[in-house]
Design a protein around this motif. Structure first.
Motif, mmCIF file in Angstrom:
data_model
loop_
_atom_site.group_PDB
_atom_site.id
_atom_site.type_symbol
_atom_site.label_atom_id
_atom_site.label_comp_id
_atom_site.label_asym_id
_atom_site.label_seq_id
_atom_site.Cartn_x
_atom_site.Cartn_y
_atom_site.Cartn_z
ATOM 1 N N CYS A 80 0.615 -1.306 0.110
ATOM 2 C CA CYS A 80 0.030 -0.034 -0.044
ATOM 3 C C CYS A 80 0.925 1.119 0.036
ATOM 4 O O CYS A 80 0.394 2.220 -0.643
ATOM 5 C CB CYS A 80 -1.582 0.201 1.117
ATOM 6 N N PRO A 81 1.947 1.456 0.222
ATOM 7 C CA PRO A 81 2.804 2.715 0.659
ATOM 8 C C PRO A 81 2.889 3.104 -0.367
ATOM 9 O O PRO A 81 3.705 4.178 -1.531
ATOM 10 C CB PRO A 81 3.735 2.570 2.435
ATOM 11 N N GLY A 82 3.455 1.800 -1.099
ATOM 12 C CA GLY A 82 4.327 1.661 -2.464
ATOM 13 C C GLY A 82 3.454 2.374 -3.843
ATOM 14 O O GLY A 82 3.057 3.127 -3.700
ATOM 15 N N VAL A 83 2.422 2.309 -3.697
ATOM 16 C CA VAL A 83 1.158 2.858 -4.442
ATOM 17 C C VAL A 83 0.549 4.032 -3.777
ATOM 18 O O VAL A 83 0.054 4.806 -4.891
ATOM 19 C CB VAL A 83 -0.275 1.655 -4.685
ATOM 20 N N HIS A 84 1.070 4.048 -2.869
ATOM 21 C CA HIS A 84 0.075 5.202 -2.254
ATOM 22 C C HIS A 84 1.337 6.386 -2.825
ATOM 23 O O HIS A 84 1.318 7.685 -3.261
ATOM 24 C CB HIS A 84 0.392 5.561 -0.626
ATOM 25 N N ARG A 85 2.354 5.851 -3.063
ATOM 26 C CA ARG A 85 3.503 7.121 -3.469
ATOM 27 C C ARG A 85 3.307 6.995 -5.431
ATOM 28 O O ARG A 85 3.699 8.190 -5.259
ATOM 29 C CB ARG A 85 4.858 6.887 -3.385
ATOM 30 N N THR A 86 2.938 6.596 -5.583
ATOM 31 C CA THR A 86 2.686 6.118 -7.283
ATOM 32 C C THR A 86 1.014 6.753 -7.850
ATOM 33 O O THR A 86 1.829 7.626 -8.331
ATOM 34 C CB THR A 86 2.239 5.186 -7.791
ATOM 35 N N LEU A 87 0.603 6.756 -6.333
ATOM 36 C CA LEU A 87 -0.547 6.831 -6.867
ATOM 37 C C LEU A 87 -0.756 9.365 -6.813
ATOM 38 O O LEU A 87 -1.517 9.945 -7.301
ATOM 39 C CB LEU A 87 -1.810 6.921 -6.524
ATOM 40 N N SER A 88 -0.174 9.621 -5.535
ATOM 41 C CA SER A 88 0.091 10.326 -5.426
ATOM 42 C C SER A 88 0.896 11.221 -5.917
ATOM 43 O O SER A 88 0.215 12.195 -6.720
ATOM 44 C CB SER A 88 0.673 10.880 -3.989
ATOM 45 N N SER A 89 2.341 10.622 -6.846
ATOM 46 C CA SER A 89 2.207 11.519 -7.900
ATOM 47 C C SER A 89 1.500 11.373 -9.586
ATOM 48 O O SER A 89 1.505 12.061 -9.649
ATOM 49 C CB SER A 89 4.042 10.341 -7.822
ATOM 50 N N VAL A 90 1.091 10.710 -9.302
ATOM 51 C CA VAL A 90 0.297 11.070 -10.044
ATOM 52 C C VAL A 90 -1.148 11.473 -10.691
ATOM 53 O O VAL A 90 -1.388 13.230 -11.708
ATOM 54 C CB VAL A 90 -0.776 9.666 -10.269
ATOM 55 N N ALA A 91 -1.816 11.921 -8.791
ATOM 56 C CA ALA A 91 -2.600 12.513 -8.873
ATOM 57 C C ALA A 91 -2.291 14.574 -8.694
ATOM 58 O O ALA A 91 -2.640 15.188 -9.102
ATOM 59 C CB ALA A 91 -2.946 12.748 -7.934
ATOM 60 N N ASP A 92 -0.730 14.789 -8.507
ATOM 61 C CA ASP A 92 -0.073 15.547 -8.544
ATOM 62 C C ASP A 92 0.251 16.253 -9.705
ATOM 63 O O ASP A 92 1.003 17.839 -10.176
ATOM 64 C CB ASP A 92 1.590 15.971 -7.337
ATOM 65 N N GLY A 93 0.894 15.591 -10.886
ATOM 66 C CA GLY A 93 1.450 15.853 -12.167
ATOM 67 C C GLY A 93 -0.505 16.523 -13.414
ATOM 68 O O GLY A 93 0.294 16.821 -13.878
ATOM 69 N N ARG A 94 -1.462 15.924 -11.859
ATOM 70 C CA ARG A 94 -2.503 16.351 -13.037
ATOM 71 C C ARG A 94 -3.291 17.522 -12.010
ATOM 72 O O ARG A 94 -3.359 17.184 -11.339
ATOM 73 C CB ARG A 94 -3.077 15.152 -13.700
ATOM 74 N N ASP A 95 -3.830 18.586 -12.772
ATOM 75 C CA ASP A 95 -4.432 19.274 -12.949
ATOM 76 C C ASP A 95 -6.067 18.495 -12.049
ATOM 77 O O ASP A 95 -6.805 18.135 -12.878
ATOM 78 C CB ASP A 95 -5.277 20.720 -13.566
ATOM 79 N N GLY A 96 -6.865 18.820 -11.895
ATOM 80 C CA GLY A 96 -8.072 18.544 -10.728
ATOM 81 C C GLY A 96 -8.222 17.176 -10.702
ATOM 82 O O GLY A 96 -9.649 16.313 -10.755
ATOM 83 N N VAL A 97 -6.746 16.204 -10.656
ATOM 84 C CA VAL A 97 -7.216 14.834 -10.098
ATOM 85 C C VAL A 97 -7.064 15.018 -8.551
ATOM 86 O O VAL A 97 -5.886 15.740 -8.476
ATOM 87 C CB VAL A 97 -5.993 13.578 -10.651
ATOM 88 N N ARG A 98 -7.336 14.079 -7.562
ATOM 89 C CA ARG A 98 -7.596 13.805 -6.642
ATOM 90 C C ARG A 98 -6.889 12.771 -6.271
ATOM 91 O O ARG A 98 -7.814 12.195 -6.739
ATOM 92 C CB ARG A 98 -8.931 14.470 -5.794
ATOM 93 N N HIS A 99 -6.214 12.243 -4.966
ATOM 94 C CA HIS A 99 -6.070 10.817 -4.722
ATOM 95 C C HIS A 99 -5.976 10.639 -3.424
ATOM 96 O O HIS A 99 -5.595 11.800 -2.224
ATOM 97 C CB HIS A 99 -4.536 10.738 -4.794
#
Lengths: 159, 170
Positions: A81-100
């Motif tokens: 889960c922590p690894g997926v959390h980091r991946t999803l956070s960085s995906v969400a940070d790289g896009r406007d309007g996407v929230r994790h």
């Protein structure tokens, strides 16, 4: 029995040995097949899931993302889960309007039951209205996830 | 390891390759044990069954599981990994929570203990089947990085056996 190894004994040993080796081969092949299957199933996104509209308040969140939400379910005892959390956070940070959103269901079996979560991490991709569009069980493939988000935001897939 | 390293491990987690390395060795031992269990005929008395090599090896594996549950930091395969393998590898990309592998070791201990008890009671195939079940979990962890223990944890917790239930309608 005068001899330590009678002919009958030797034959029985050979049959036992062969049976045991076949048993080991079946066990190994079965385990590898199971592993390949589980991994394939985890990387694959699932669409058309009959889920209702997700209300953020029920999950303890204030709002959903403007265009999309990555809704992750985790537990205390979840190694990936922590690894997926980091991946999803960085995906969400790289896009406007996407929230994790990362929901800890350790003490919330009601939420786990509601979303039919059989494994953590499980990730749901929600559109702007909170409708579940895609479901990933296990570790989502980042490229596939980006494509799913492209589909939701209506961009062409050249990221 | 020094106290400082132990403190940093508590703060940020462990190298995830450590438990997988240990799971690989455990899987190998369990495979040998399945082989021994399949080739040795079941003893007639409890004493005979307790002295079979498959039983003794599975006892040793159970002790190693117990060690990893009670004191994961001093468990032998983890120590071998930290002193011999880790220095030769690149630093890990991700650190992992040490609790899930520990829980999984407890699941392994449970499965193996059932096999040992049933074997002593004279149930045929109990020992190789228990060893094979533990082997599947250890092999999937070592080779594919799949954590069956985590999924079991969630199922137990959903069934209300683990974790505290707090209804949503609060």
């Amino acid at each position: 029995m005068a001899l330590p190894f009678s002919r009958k004994q030797l034959a029985w040993d050979a049959v036992t040995l062969l049976g045991a080796l076949i048993g080991l081969a079946v066990l190994l092949a079965g385990t590898v097949a199971l592993g390949v299957f589980l991994q394939w199933q985890q990387r694959r996104p699932r669409r058309h899931i009959p889920h209702e509209v997700v209300e953020p308040a029920r999950l303890g969140a204030d709002s959903l993302g403007q265009t999309a939400t990555l809704l992750q379910f985790s537990t205390d005892l979840c190694s990936r889960c922590p690894g997926v959390h980091r991946t999803l956070s960085s995906v969400a940070d790289g896009r406007d309007g996407v929230r994790h959103l990362d929901i800890d269901v350790t003490n919330r079996p009601d939420i786990a039951k509601h979303f039919h979560i059989l494994q953590t991490p499980t990730t749901l991709v929600l559109d702007s209205t909170g409708v579940v569009q895609t479901r990933f069980g296990g570790v989502p493939n980042r490229d596939v996830l980006e494509l799913e988000l492209n589909r939701l935001t209506g961009e062409t897939a050249n990221v | 390891m020094s106290d400082r390293a132990a403190a940093s491990e508590r703060r940020s987690g462990i190298d995830p390759r450590g438990p997988r390395f240990a799971a690989g060795i455990t899987a190998l031992l369990l495979l040998v044990d399945v082989f021994l269990g399949l080739t040795t005929p079941l003893g007639a008395t409890v004493a005979e069954r307790a002295l079979e090599p498959a039983f003794l090896l599975l006892v040793a594996i159970a002790v190693l599981f117990l060690w990893s549950v009670v004191s994961p930091r001093t468990a032998p395969w983890g120590a071998v990994y930290r002193f011999l393998v880790q220095p030769r590898l690149k630093p890990p990309a991700d650190l992992e929570d040490p609790r899930p592998p520990r829980f999984a070791q407890g699941v392994g201990l449970f499965v193996v203990a059932i096999g040992l008890v049933l074997h002593l009671a004279g149930v045929p195939w109990a020992l190789p089947i228990a060893a094979a079940a533990a082997f599947v979990a250890a092999f999937l962890n070592a080779v594919f990085g799949l954590c069956l223990g985590c999924q079991l944890y969630l199922l137990l917790q959903r069934a209300g056996i683990l974790g505290r239930e707090r209804p949503a309608a609060a």
